[in-house]
Design a protein around this motif. Sequence first.
Motif, short mmCIF file in Angstrom:
data_model
loop_
_atom_site.label_atom_id
_atom_site.label_comp_id
_atom_site.label_asym_id
_atom_site.label_seq_id
_atom_site.Cartn_x
_atom_site.Cartn_y
_atom_site.Cartn_z
N THR A 140 0.75 -1.16 -0.02
CA THR A 140 -0.22 0.02 0.01
C THR A 140 0.85 1.31 -0.02
O THR A 140 2.05 1.57 0.82
N LEU A 141 0.44 2.04 -0.69
CA LEU A 141 1.16 3.59 -0.66
C LEU A 141 0.83 4.36 0.38
O LEU A 141 -0.35 4.59 0.61
N VAL A 142 1.80 4.71 1.16
CA VAL A 142 1.63 5.45 2.61
C VAL A 142 2.02 6.74 2.60
O VAL A 142 1.89 7.26 3.56
N GLY A 143 2.82 7.21 1.47
CA GLY A 143 3.21 8.43 1.60
C GLY A 143 4.07 8.98 0.07
O GLY A 143 4.18 7.95 -0.60
N PHE A 144 4.13 10.13 0.04
CA PHE A 144 4.84 10.60 -1.25
C PHE A 144 5.74 11.82 -1.11
O PHE A 144 5.20 12.58 -0.09
N CYS A 145 6.43 12.35 -1.99
CA CYS A 145 6.81 13.66 -2.08
C CYS A 145 7.32 13.82 -3.54
O CYS A 145 7.23 13.14 -4.34
N HIS B 220 5.62 22.38 13.15
CA HIS B 220 7.03 21.81 13.86
C HIS B 220 7.56 20.82 13.68
O HIS B 220 8.61 20.39 13.54
N LYS B 221 6.65 19.38 13.43
CA LYS B 221 7.36 18.10 13.46
C LYS B 221 7.95 18.06 11.93
O LYS B 221 8.96 17.26 11.95
N ALA B 222 7.37 18.69 11.04
CA ALA B 222 8.04 18.41 9.84
C ALA B 222 9.43 19.23 9.85
O ALA B 222 10.70 18.64 9.37
N GLN B 223 9.42 20.51 10.29
CA GLN B 223 10.63 21.22 10.49
C GLN B 223 11.88 20.44 11.38
O GLN B 223 12.96 20.47 11.17
N THR C 288 6.89 6.06 11.44
CA THR C 288 7.36 4.82 11.02
C THR C 288 8.75 4.81 10.08
O THR C 288 9.34 4.07 9.88
N GLY C 289 8.93 6.21 9.92
CA GLY C 289 10.32 6.55 9.17
C GLY C 289 9.88 6.86 7.71
O GLY C 289 10.96 7.01 6.87
N ALA C 290 8.85 6.64 7.31
CA ALA C 290 8.35 7.06 5.86
C ALA C 290 8.62 8.44 5.47
O ALA C 290 9.28 8.60 4.24
N GLY C 291 8.44 9.42 6.17
CA GLY C 291 8.82 10.63 5.95
C GLY C 291 10.24 11.01 5.81
O GLY C 291 10.62 11.50 4.63
N ARG C 292 10.91 10.43 6.76
CA ARG C 292 12.60 10.48 6.71
C ARG C 292 12.83 9.70 5.53
O ARG C 292 13.94 10.37 4.61
N ALA C 293 12.45 8.42 4.94
CA ALA C 293 12.95 7.84 3.92
C ALA C 293 12.46 8.49 2.65
O ALA C 293 13.40 8.63 1.79
N LEU C 294 11.63 9.11 2.68
CA LEU C 294 10.88 9.90 1.50
C LEU C 294 12.14 10.94 1.15
O LEU C 294 12.54 11.32 -0.09
#
Length: 156
Positions: free
Chosen positions: A60-65, A125-128, A94-100
């Motif tokens: 399943t796709l859970v994120g994108f950039c 702030h979380k993204a920053q 889960t590390g998906a954002g970091r991995a992207l």
Amino acid sequence: MSGLSIRLAALPDLPAVAALFDAYRQFYEQPADAGLALQFIGERMSRQESVILVAQAAGTLVGFCQLYPSFCSVIAQPICTLYDLYVAPEARQTGAGRALMQAAHAHAQQNGFARLDLSTARTNHKAQALYESLGWVRDEVFLYYNKAVPGAIAPA
């Protein structure tokens, strides 16, 4: 998240990426519009106007950039704007954002882009924190402005 993989999006991913894109827009307080999301992402993909990386877990796709190639006149080199980053709520932490973000950096490096740029809401702030943990530096020199262009004619 075990089994997390990052890859380039392909046309068969369009419905899933568009659904994530619609959720991303809603995060930024835009009204839900699945049709608009499908059209916009479909055009970017079919015209090859952007690079879309997707995070996939358990099929399943859970994120994108989404990255837009551009240029910087000051350094006279190609750059890339990381305009969109979104991870579904159930896949956060889960590390998906970091991995992207890491995959975006690798893509830029492998394709000769001298710099990656991004902007985010002042309240995100979380993204920053994620960006700064990956070595991104907040611009303290330039102010960014924008202006709506009512009545603009869409390109054919």
